[in-house]
Design an enzyme around this catalytic site. Structure first.
Site, PDB file in Angstrom:
ATOM      1  N   LYS A 142     -13.806   1.863  22.282  1.00 42.91           N
ATOM      2  CA  LYS A 142     -14.452   2.958  22.845  1.00 42.91           C
ATOM      3  C   LYS A 142     -14.483   3.091  24.135  1.00 42.91           C
ATOM      4  CE  LYS A 142     -18.453   1.390  19.735  1.00 42.91           C
ATOM      5  NZ  LYS A 142     -19.647   0.712  19.542  1.00 42.91           N
ATOM      6  N   GLN A 188     -23.905  -3.509  22.361  1.00 42.54           N
ATOM      7  CA  GLN A 188     -22.986  -3.799  21.033  1.00 42.54           C
ATOM      8  C   GLN A 188     -23.901  -4.819  20.108  1.00 42.54           C
ATOM      9  OE1 GLN A 188     -20.174  -2.163  20.217  1.00 42.54           O
ATOM     10  NE2 GLN A 188     -20.224  -3.275  17.926  1.00 42.54           N
ATOM     11  N   ASP A 204     -26.098   5.411  20.863  1.00 48.45           N
ATOM     12  CA  ASP A 204     -26.233   5.074  19.581  1.00 48.45           C
ATOM     13  C   ASP A 204     -26.991   5.600  18.797  1.00 48.45           C
ATOM     14  OD1 ASP A 204     -23.952   3.535  19.071  1.00 48.45           O
ATOM     15  OD2 ASP A 204     -24.779   1.463  19.777  1.00 48.45           O
TER      16      ASP A 204
END
Ligand code: NDP
Length: 294
Positions: free
Chosen positions: A52, A96, A119
């Site tokens: 990412k 994460q 997200d």
């Protein structure tokens, strides 16, 4: 059969963002900034966040990783989140998942500023999505919607079967595809491990989206001719002959099902690359909202 090329589509999306970033940079704006927070050192998660970070930098973003030891307390993580929320130079950040079990993931997600929740996991963004308001969409469902759109696959009036009801893939997708709008208007069945006679549903479906995490689960005898297949599954199968010792396969038995499908995504190279592209798109949206750019 048309192969849905997620790798190329993701590259197109990133190029589009890169062009826009370059434009606004020329006007004197600072680069967009995406931060990833990783607790622990799970190798797969580390590879994923590094990817990412690398892809963000490739299109002109600033990007950094905050890696914390596995023993990090929930309070320490919440303090870091608070700092990220208040840092005007951070446009978006991701925590994460999965987090270690001593940290309450839901509490952590609730602490994220919804304006920086790239997200799209904060209940405020999920709620906005539910009522059809502009929101950060979770990246994988967003990527699937984008693939369907860019390949001109009609959804209006179609029977869609989604296998897997997780909050990060199946459930948001079921909402997006059933909404009353272009790119929606589908009749959606959301299947899960308690679904009885899945084959009955899959044989009727015009579009099947798999997100269950079971290698080669969907077989050719479970689908009708001309079906559209979107495979979000990413599973590791032992392959001692390869350098890594495993290979990635989806939830769909590609070999058999591709003979009957009109469109199909490969694994790897289908939904996976789209997820990161849409995360970057969300970050770019957050940046534009911050600076009130059109
Ligand atoms: P979860 O484990 O959170 O959810 C799996 C879902 O599948 C659950 O709803 C479960 O049902 C259902 N399920 C499991 N077995 C069956 C079965 N035999 N029949 C019907 N339904 C079943 O998984 P995720 O959503 O996190 O991930 C799913 C897959 O997608 C994984 O392979 C993951 O690696 C991949 N993934 C890929 C991403 C990408 O970027 N392409 C991003 C995120 C995930 P129940 O609710 O009843 O338990």
């Amino acid at each position: 059969m048309i192969l849905i090329d997620g790798k190329n589509t993701a590259a197109d999306i990133k190029k589009e963002i890169q062009t826009e970033v370059a434009h606004w940079r020329q006007q004197g704006y600072r680069p967009p900034n995406l931060v990833a927070v990783l607790v622990g050192n799970d190798p797969a998660s580390l590879t994923y966040v590094r990817s990412k970070e690398r892809q963000a930098k490739q299109i002109g973003f600033n990007s950094s990783l905050i890696q914390l030891p596995f023993e990090t307390t929930e309070q320490t993580l919440l303090n870091i989140i608070s700092k990220l929320n208040h840092d005007t130079k951070v446009d978006g950040y991701i925590i994460q998942l999965p987090l270690p079990s001593h940290i309450d993931s839901q509490k952590v997600i609730m602490a994220i500023d919804p304006h920086k929740d790239v997200d799209g996991f904060h209940p405020l963004n999920l709620g906005k999505m539910l009522v059809g308001l502009p929101a950060f969409l979770p990246a994988t469902p967003y990527g699937i919607i984008e693939l369907i759109k860019r390949y001109d696959i009609p959804t209006d009036g179609k029977d869609v079967l989604i296998i897997g009801r997780s909050l990060i893939v199946g459930r948001p997708l079921s909402i997006l595809l059933s909404q009353k709008r272009t790119g929606g208007n589908a009749t959606v069945t959301l299947a899960h491990s308690h679904t009885k006679n899945l084959k009955h549903h899959s044989l009727k479906a015009d579009i099947i989206i798999t997100a269950l995490g079971q290698p080669n689960f969907l077989k050719a005898d479970m689908v009708k001719d001309g079906v559209v297949i979107i495979d979000a599954g990413i599973n590791e199968l032992a392959a001692p002959e390869t350098k890594r010792g495993y290979r990635l396969v989806g939830d769909v038995d590609f070999k058999g099902v591709s003979l009957k499908a009109s469109y199909i995504t490969p694994v790897p190279g289908g939904v996976g690359p789209m997820t990161i592209a849409m995360l970057l798109k969300n970050t770019w949206k957050a940046y534009k909202l911050h600076f009130k750019l059109s």
